[in-house]
Design a protein around this motif. Structure first.
Motif, PDB file in Angstrom:
ATOM      1  N   ASN A 109       0.835  -1.200   0.000  1.00 54.54           N
ATOM      2  CA  ASN A 109       0.000   0.000   0.000  1.00 54.54           C
ATOM      3  C   ASN A 109       0.868   1.248   0.000  1.00 54.54           C
ATOM      4  O   ASN A 109       1.987   1.229   0.503  1.00 54.54           O
ATOM      5  N   ILE A 110       0.327   2.331  -0.537  1.00 51.33           N
ATOM      6  CA  ILE A 110       1.003   3.624  -0.510  1.00 51.33           C
ATOM      7  C   ILE A 110       0.006   4.685  -0.064  1.00 51.33           C
ATOM      8  O   ILE A 110      -1.092   4.793  -0.626  1.00 51.33           O
ATOM      9  N   ILE A 111       0.396   5.450   0.956  1.00 57.18           N
ATOM     10  CA  ILE A 111      -0.377   6.613   1.374  1.00 57.18           C
ATOM     11  C   ILE A 111       0.503   7.841   1.147  1.00 57.18           C
ATOM     12  O   ILE A 111       1.581   7.955   1.716  1.00 57.18           O
ATOM     13  N   PHE A 112       0.042   8.736   0.298  1.00 61.51           N
ATOM     14  CA  PHE A 112       0.808   9.907  -0.106  1.00 61.51           C
ATOM     15  C   PHE A 112       0.100  11.132   0.468  1.00 61.51           C
ATOM     16  O   PHE A 112      -0.996  11.488   0.055  1.00 61.51           O
ATOM     17  N   LEU A 113       0.756  11.798   1.442  1.00 58.09           N
ATOM     18  CA  LEU A 113       0.161  12.949   2.109  1.00 58.09           C
ATOM     19  C   LEU A 113       0.795  14.250   1.630  1.00 58.09           C
ATOM     20  O   LEU A 113       2.025  14.384   1.636  1.00 58.09           O
ATOM     21  N   ILE A 114      -0.046  15.216   1.231  1.00 58.60           N
ATOM     22  CA  ILE A 114       0.425  16.502   0.735  1.00 58.60           C
ATOM     23  C   ILE A 114      -0.235  17.627   1.521  1.00 58.60           C
ATOM     24  O   ILE A 114      -1.461  17.753   1.526  1.00 58.60           O
ATOM     25  N   SER A 115       0.594  18.435   2.178  1.00 55.62           N
ATOM     26  CA  SER A 115       0.107  19.694   2.734  1.00 55.62           C
ATOM     27  C   SER A 115       0.362  20.759   1.672  1.00 55.62           C
ATOM     28  O   SER A 115       1.471  21.272   1.544  1.00 55.62           O
ATOM     29  N   ASP A 116      -0.658  21.040   0.900  1.00 60.24           N
ATOM     30  CA  ASP A 116      -0.516  21.895  -0.282  1.00 60.24           C
ATOM     31  C   ASP A 116      -0.036  23.294   0.120  1.00 60.24           C
ATOM     32  O   ASP A 116      -0.596  23.937   1.003  1.00 60.24           O
ATOM     33  N   GLY A 117       1.018  23.757  -0.549  1.00 54.35           N
ATOM     34  CA  GLY A 117       1.508  25.107  -0.317  1.00 54.35           C
ATOM     35  C   GLY A 117       2.230  25.300   1.003  1.00 54.35           C
ATOM     36  O   GLY A 117       2.279  26.413   1.531  1.00 54.35           O
ATOM     37  N   ASN A 123       4.604  28.369  -0.289  1.00 57.28           N
ATOM     38  CA  ASN A 123       3.682  29.469  -0.567  1.00 57.28           C
ATOM     39  C   ASN A 123       3.870  30.562   0.485  1.00 57.28           C
ATOM     40  O   ASN A 123       3.703  30.315   1.678  1.00 57.28           O
ATOM     41  N   ALA A 124       4.252  31.736   0.040  1.00 61.89           N
ATOM     42  CA  ALA A 124       4.326  32.950   0.852  1.00 61.89           C
ATOM     43  C   ALA A 124       5.450  32.947   1.890  1.00 61.89           C
ATOM     44  O   ALA A 124       5.689  33.957   2.538  1.00 61.89           O
ATOM     45  N   ASN A 125       6.120  31.829   2.068  1.00 61.80           N
ATOM     46  CA  ASN A 125       7.260  31.710   2.991  1.00 61.80           C
ATOM     47  C   ASN A 125       7.051  32.440   4.319  1.00 61.80           C
ATOM     48  O   ASN A 125       7.849  33.306   4.694  1.00 61.80           O
ATOM     49  N   PRO A 126       6.020  32.084   5.062  1.00 60.77           N
ATOM     50  CA  PRO A 126       5.798  32.751   6.344  1.00 60.77           C
ATOM     51  C   PRO A 126       6.828  32.321   7.384  1.00 60.77           C
ATOM     52  O   PRO A 126       7.384  31.227   7.302  1.00 60.77           O
ATOM     53  N   GLY A 127       7.050  33.183   8.376  1.00 62.09           N
ATOM     54  CA  GLY A 127       7.985  32.821   9.428  1.00 62.09           C
ATOM     55  C   GLY A 127       7.898  33.748  10.618  1.00 62.09           C
ATOM     56  O   GLY A 127       7.405  34.878  10.531  1.00 62.09           O
ATOM     57  N   LEU A 128       8.377  33.246  11.747  1.00 61.82           N
ATOM     58  CA  LEU A 128       8.439  34.020  12.975  1.00 61.82           C
ATOM     59  C   LEU A 128       9.689  34.900  12.942  1.00 61.82           C
ATOM     60  O   LEU A 128      10.791  34.405  12.733  1.00 61.82           O
ATOM     61  N   ILE A 129       9.498  36.189  13.166  1.00 56.93           N
ATOM     62  CA  ILE A 129      10.563  37.175  13.016  1.00 56.93           C
ATOM     63  C   ILE A 129      11.208  37.471  14.373  1.00 56.93           C
ATOM     64  O   ILE A 129      10.545  37.471  15.410  1.00 56.93           O
TER      65      ILE A 129
END
Length: 468
Positions: free
Chosen positions: A41-49, A326-332
């Protein structure tokens, strides 16, 4: 090409196959699995963006606010997965869209942004879920956006236009996919389609059971093909579902993932399943930190479900990644960075819900009260006036992908930034290398740095397929 015979005749193989781009291989099939197990079996998980900052901030929130490490990061800290960086470019750009990114996984070729498994001269690359269906496996997709959206479609169909969701809804029925769970009633419902076709009826005639409510997941008939469509378009954001009673009849990503695995797991030839957190991408497009973190945490729960199943099953390869940043968010950096970040725990709703609830007849006191009620942020008079200007027409309305109501997402995220120290580089996709993890038989095939197309061939190799 008989890859099994070719691999057995080789003692050391490096580089690329001439007939297949960027193929990931082991020295021979006998050493493919550390425990000599075939991937059933294969489970492919994508957190888009999902940019790397999204993963980091969701884990920081889990630790600081929820008192636990995230499931994905836990796999790293416990050294339970193979890990890599992945290049996500498409054939037409260093910055991909979701259609081309998913097609890289699905068809094994980089294609132009906007198309699904269609080459520059009209070549149709057979999508990987169809390949596995042809080999006798069951196949399914689960998503928090429309089931006809670009990411699930890239694993399943060929189309010149990712936007052809009416046609994609019909294609799925023709292919005979076994489990499809997500949103997208607009593309199945005769009353909402311009051509008035009743696509639900098409599925029913092919023997599918149709699910419409979260409660229907508990009534699934085992072994029967299943189409679950739980919203007109995308499903609600996780934080809104948790706090708005009217949204709680829709299932979570974890609910759908559990149901899909349960429906597929007993098939003798095995199964392949895509699980997508599609609205992580939408949240990044909106620079909406509450939506982003809570949908990433919802994805993290789906990761746990997949890993728990794979640990017990011992024949399941789990791949965990994103299709692009996507948008490259981050803690400053800042003296109060941690304290300001932790204030996000006070946010009750998405920015989409908050801003959509403001109207042009609001006065400054009303908007101040509303923002404090929902985010515990005290707006200045200047900030309140600035936001109200977007509703009165003084400020130009914002646009942007998935910003259907022209809400002032960017303006409000800049106000929030003063209070939570979260920065964003844009409101669109980015070309950064992304995180990739693999667990279970076949995970040892993963190299430290790969291209997105490599995962297509890794899945085929892991399942010991003799032909590509």
């Amino acid at each position: 090409m008989n890859r099994r015979k070719f691999l057995k005749g080789s003692t050391v193989i490096t580089g690329f196959f001439a007939l297949n781009p960027s193929v990931i291989v082991s020295n021979n099939l006998e050493t493919m699995s550390k425990k000599d197990k075939k991937t059933k079996n294969i489970i492919f998980l994508i957190s888009d963006g999902m940019s790397s900052g999204t993963l980091q901030m969701a884990n920081l929130y889990a630790r600081n606010i929820l008192g636990k490490n995230g499931n994905w990061i836990g796999l790293y800290t416990e050294n339970k997965v193979s890990r890599a960086l992945m290049d996500t470019a498409s054939a037409s750009s260093s910055v991909t869209d979701s259609a081309a990114a998913s097609s890289s996984f699905g068809g094994g070729h980089r294609v132009k942004n906007g198309v699904l498994n269609v080459g520059p001269n009209g070549e149709r690359y057979l999508p990987i879920w169809q390949k596995f269906k042809n080999e006798g496996k069951k196949a399914g997709c689960v998503t928090t956006v429309s089931i006809t959206h670009a990411t699930p479609a890239g694993f399943c169909v060929n189309s010149d236009r990712r936007s052809a969701e009416n046609e994609i809804a019909e294609m799925y029925a023709d292919i005979g996919l076994d489990v499809m769970l997500g949103g997208g009633d607009d593309f199945f419902n005769a009353s909402k389609r311009a051509d008035r076709k009743d696509i639900y009826k098409t599925y029913e005639e092919k023997g599918y059971q149709i699910l419409k409510q979260k409660s229907d997941l508990k009534k699934i008939k085992k072994g029967k093909k299943t189409l679950g469509v739980f919203a007109s378009g995308a499903l609600p954001y996780s934080i809104d579902r948790a706090n708005i009673e009217d949204l709680q009849q829709t299932p979570t990503l974890a609910d759908m993932s559990t149901a899909a695995i349960e429906q597929l797991k007993d098939h003798e030839e095995g199964f392949v399943l895509l699980i997508e957190a599609g609205k992580v991408d939408w949240a990044a497009h909106a620079n909406d930190i509450a939506a982003l973190i809570h949908d990433q945490l919802a994805f993290d729960e789906a990761v746990k479900i997949a890993i728990d199943f794979a640990k017990k099953d011992k024949e399941t390869l789990v791949i965990i990644t994103t299709d692009h940043g996507n948008a490259n968010p981050g803690l400053i950096y800042g003296a109060d960075a941690t304290e300001k970040f932790n204030s996000i725990a006070e946010y009750k709703y998405t920015n989409e819900y908050i801003l959509n609830s403001i109207h042009s007849d609001f006065n400054q006191k009303q908007i101040k009260d509303w923002i404090y009620e929902t985010n515990k942020i005290n707006l200045t008079d200047e900030e309140a006036a600035h936001l109200l200007n977007f509703y009165s027409g003084i400020e130009k309305q914002e646009s942007g992908l998935y910003n259907y109501k022209k809400l002032p997402f960017k303006a409000y995220s800049e106000i929030q930034k003063k209070h939570n120290n979260i920065g964003w580089i844009s409101m669109d996709h980015s070309g950064d290398y992304v995180e990739l993890a693999a667990f279970g038989p076949g995970s040892e095939l993963l190299k430290p740095f790969v291209q997105n197309i490599d995962l297509h061939y890794l899945m085929l190799e892991a399942a010991s397929k003799s032909k590509i």
